[in-house]
Write an enzyme that holds these catalytic residues in place. Structure first.
Site, PDB file in Angstrom:
ATOM      1  N   ASP A 469      20.433   0.031  -4.067  1.00  0.00           N
ATOM      2  CA  ASP A 469      21.560  -0.152  -3.259  1.00  0.00           C
ATOM      3  C   ASP A 469      21.773  -1.814  -3.272  1.00  0.00           C
ATOM      4  O   ASP A 469      22.476  -2.442  -4.212  1.00  0.00           O
ATOM      5  CB  ASP A 469      21.948   0.301  -1.993  1.00  0.00           C
ATOM      6  CG  ASP A 469      21.861   1.867  -1.933  1.00  0.00           C
ATOM      7  OD1 ASP A 469      21.500   2.393  -3.122  1.00  0.00           O
ATOM      8  OD2 ASP A 469      22.256   2.410  -1.014  1.00  0.00           O
ATOM      9  N   GLU A 700      14.071   7.309   7.224  1.00  0.00           N
ATOM     10  CA  GLU A 700      14.408   6.836   6.004  1.00  0.00           C
ATOM     11  C   GLU A 700      13.689   5.690   5.557  1.00  0.00           C
ATOM     12  O   GLU A 700      13.150   5.823   4.615  1.00  0.00           O
ATOM     13  CB  GLU A 700      15.956   6.463   6.175  1.00  0.00           C
ATOM     14  CG  GLU A 700      16.709   6.023   4.738  1.00  0.00           C
ATOM     15  CD  GLU A 700      17.944   5.921   4.806  1.00  0.00           C
ATOM     16  OE1 GLU A 700      18.766   5.594   3.616  1.00  0.00           O
ATOM     17  OE2 GLU A 700      18.708   5.643   5.883  1.00  0.00           O
TER      18      GLU A 700
END
Length: 730
Positions: A469, A700
């Site tokens: 990302d 995460e």
């Protein structure tokens, strides 16, 4: 596949089951502590302090615990094979309060719903209690779901309860929560003998949601009681009647649960050997929960992706698709993600190779005619309801790392040849698509397509296709970029396809030659070694002097002054150069073990990995060097740092796997690799375990400053790879 026909294939709800059918009948549970909120779908930060599977074998059995504001809710299920439609199953839901004081009134809502096909018929007792649902559906045939009356905890006698019943049309499964909430009225009365009467919210037939035509049926059984209590639900398939030994409920269910729990623990030890390694009981329970949460997060999805194709101007629905897959997170990302799934399959292939092969096959069946697989699978109304609009559209030029090949490399030696023969042409098409569409500016270079199209909005335009990302790339996206990580992924792909081709007796020459070129350390040096940075790097049109600044757009006459905007300011013009962003991307030649064991570049990478001013932290390798200008920097005012310093388990797992390999290989750096391996493994495992003990979740990613879990939770996708690290199984 009868084995996998029924399952907990609804990862976005706390507890529910469905079949692997395109328009499946679904079952599920909601609950309401009166005075609190209705619970149904997994949400973050909604007051549910902990939830997750403690045991789940991916096939026949599971145990989950949920803690919600003093309520402890335990959900258990067992499947029983037989007949032609996946057999029978039984649920047990146990509820009790953890603290002292008067028990609140609790309602449990058990439901059965159809989705475009099938019929349901209520079987009522005394006109108010839904005793059973008789139904029939495609693939499932005839079945009966029975709701047994509640009992006291520990096998005590019947438990007093009030009952309500709802029959309604469903405009879509994504509207189930809204439909039940809409039907609640504070007009029901709880009247235990000799005790005060209490009003509560009970369902009442409403005819559905106003203005939304029904596409299916909902039959719902509401049980209102004071904890503690035990409730059981059974599904019996009509085709299993001839082989059924009796209803799986009460003592028979207790015995079955005990047998499955013992079998799960033995199989877990046989697979991972943690007890034999001296791992403590709390850490073993944690590892079991990590695996179980991944298995309990497997879902089955059906529908169409929304695609933007290079061949058409307007978005179009993709082909009707079905996908059987694990998911990264039951709360944030309860759907399939392409590069995540390769990491998931590394763990699943150790637990159940047949299950892993089935999932891999489903993913490869998503290929379109060009050989493209959309990186995010948003199939069906329930999946679509959880996705922000800006992420709904899948672009046909956007790739994702081919991590499925990591999993195939592990599965390949024992996979049946007919299976591999069916996979091979699909893998060839996918790899050829990657090679064709992601080609770089010169031979043996590659470039991720689909970087952010408005670079002035971002401190550094994101590259979602890479999976990393906001990891810093060239400041000015261009066709001249050379992306190091993609080149390494293509080397891995060529190597795996060469091995597969040889395994099948097919020509491997094109893949062997490509793998040799992409693994050539001298060519890798020429294209990606940055002498001025002392590491491997991307190359592109890059400026090292950029910043975000507030700008006020020019006013428009007759309108109110526009709000200020945060825009990128470039202080020095970009130049073609290597991108100074030491971090995960820099390590890829090591992570995928492309560097020779005697490579003169290994010491520099090992130094960076062990340098606390760069990538080393007490909790694992950080994603971006602490001395980088973009370390922990926001990308916009609404875009906090993601891959800019946090510790991510998937890349740390690749690092452990690589270090373990270099420690085994003859070469001048094996001792250094072995020392770093032991230290990194210890730090990573201890921190992930400690955060689980403290919060109840896998996360995460993890803070590189204090180890705290960050981002989505639970995140038993690639963070569950900690189990393989504990077992030293690479």
């Amino acid at each position: 596949s009868p084995t996998y026909f029924w399952g907990t294939y609804r990862p976005h709800v706390y507890f529910g089951m469905k079949t692997r059918s395109p328009r499946a009948v679904v079952t599920g549970l909601m609950w309401l502590q009166h005075g609190s909120n209705l619970r149904h779908t997994n949400e973050q930060n909604n007051g549910v302090s902990r939830y997750g599977w403690l045991m789940h074998d991916g096939e026949n059995f599971g145990v989950q615990e949920i803690r919600d504001q003093g309520l402890l809710l335990r959900t258990e299920f067992v499947k029983q094979p037989g007949g032609d439609h996946g057999g029978d199953w039984s649920w047990r839901v146990t509820v009790k309060m953890e603290g002292k004081g008067p028990a609140p009134l609790l309602s449990l809502f058990f439901y059965v719903a159809t989705n475009g096909q099938g019929t349901l018929r209520p079987v009522l007792e005394n006109g108010t209690r839904l005793a059973a649902v008789a139904g029939t559906a495609e693939e499932l045939g005839d079945f009966t779901v029975t709701f047994l009356p509640p009992t006291g905890e520990g096998g005590e006698g019947p438990k007093y309860a009030s009952y309500n019943f709802l029959a309604a049309g469903v405009p879509g499964l994504h509207r189930l929560t809204d439909l039940v909430r809409h039907s609640l009225r504070e007009s029901s009365v709880f009247s235990p003998p000799g005790r005060p009467r209490r009003r509560f919210f009970g369902v009442s037939s409403t005819g559905g949601l106003p203005g939304e035509p029904p596409r299916g049926q909902l039959l719902l059984h509401q049980v209102t009681l004071e904890p503690p209590a035990v409730l059981e639900v059974t599904l019996e398939s009509a085709s299993a009647a001839g082989v059924r030994q009796g209803r799986l409920a009460g003592p028979a269910l207790s015995a079955a649960l005990a047998r499955h729990a013992a079998a799960f623990e033995q199989r877990f030890e046989d697979t991972f050997g943690l007890e034999a390694r001296g791992v403590s009981p709390p850490q073993r329970r944690f590892a079991q929960a990590a695996l179980s949460e991944m298995l309990g997060g497997i879902g089955f999805f059906h529908g169409h992706s929304l695609l933007r194709s290079e061949h058409q101007e307007e978005p179009v629905p993709g082909a009707e698709s079905m996908l059987f897959t694990a998911v990264p997170s039951r709360s944030c990302f309860p759907r399939g993600f392409l590069w995540d799934e390769g990491f998931h399959l590394l763990l699943l292939s150790r637990w159940d190779p047949a299950l892993a092969r089935d999932i891999l096959a489903h993913w490869l069946d998503l290929l379109n005619v060009d050989g493209w697989i959309p990186r995010e699978q948003i199939l069906g109304d329930e999946a679509r309801a959880r996705v922000p609009p800006e992420f709904m559209l899948q672009h046909s030029e956007t790739a994702n790392p081919p991590t499925l090949l990591l999993a195939l490399e592990r599965l390949l030696p024992d996979a049946p040849l007919p299976y591999l023969r069916r996979l091979f042409p699909r893998l060839q098409a996918w790899f050829e698509w990657l090679n064709r569409t992601q080609a770089g500016p010169e031979p043996f270079t590659f470039r991720w397509r689909g970087r952010d199209s408005d670079p002035e909005r971002f401190l550094n335009p994101k590259t979602l296709s890479s999976g990393l990302d906001d990891y810093p790339r060239a400041s000015h996206p261009s066709a001249e970029e050379r992306h190091l990580d993609l080149r390494c992924w293509m080397a891995l792909g060529a190597r795996v396809l060469a091995v597969l081709a040889e395994h099948l007796g097919e020509s491997s020459a094109p893949y062997r030659s490509m793998a040799a070129a992409l693994s050539d350390n001298d060519l890798l040096d020429r294209l990606h070694w940055a002498p001025e940075l002392g590491t491997f790097a991307d190359f592109g049109n890059h400026s090292t002097s950029v910043a975000l600044r507030w700008h006020r757009p020019a006013p428009v006459p007759g309108r109110s002054p526009p709000a200020p905007q945060l825009r990128r300011e470039v202080r020095e013009a970009p130049l073609p150069q290597f991108v100074g962003a030491l971090g995960y991307v820099s390590l890829f030649p090591l992570l995928l073990q492309l560097l020779r064991a005697d490579s003169p570049r290994l010491p520099a990478l090992l130094d960076s990995m062990h340098n606390s001013s760069q990538l080393w932290s007490p909790f694992g390798l950080r994603s971006l060097s602490r001395d980088s200008p973009l370390y922990l920097q926001h990308n916009t005012n609404l875009d906090p740092p993601y891959w800019r310093g946090s510790v991510w388990v998937n890349i740390n797992f690749l690092a452990l796997r690589a270090l373990h390999g270099y420690a085994q290989a003859a070469g001048p750096h094996r001792e250094r690799a072995a020392e770093l391996y032991q230290e990194l493994r210890h730090h990573l495992v201890i921190n992930v375990f400690r955060q689980y003990e403290y919060t109840g979740f896998l996360w995460e990613h993890y803070s590189d400053t204090d180890g705290a879990g960050q981002g989505c939770h639970p995140f038993a996708g690639w963070s569950a790879l900690v189990v393989l690290a504990m077992a030293e199984d690479y």
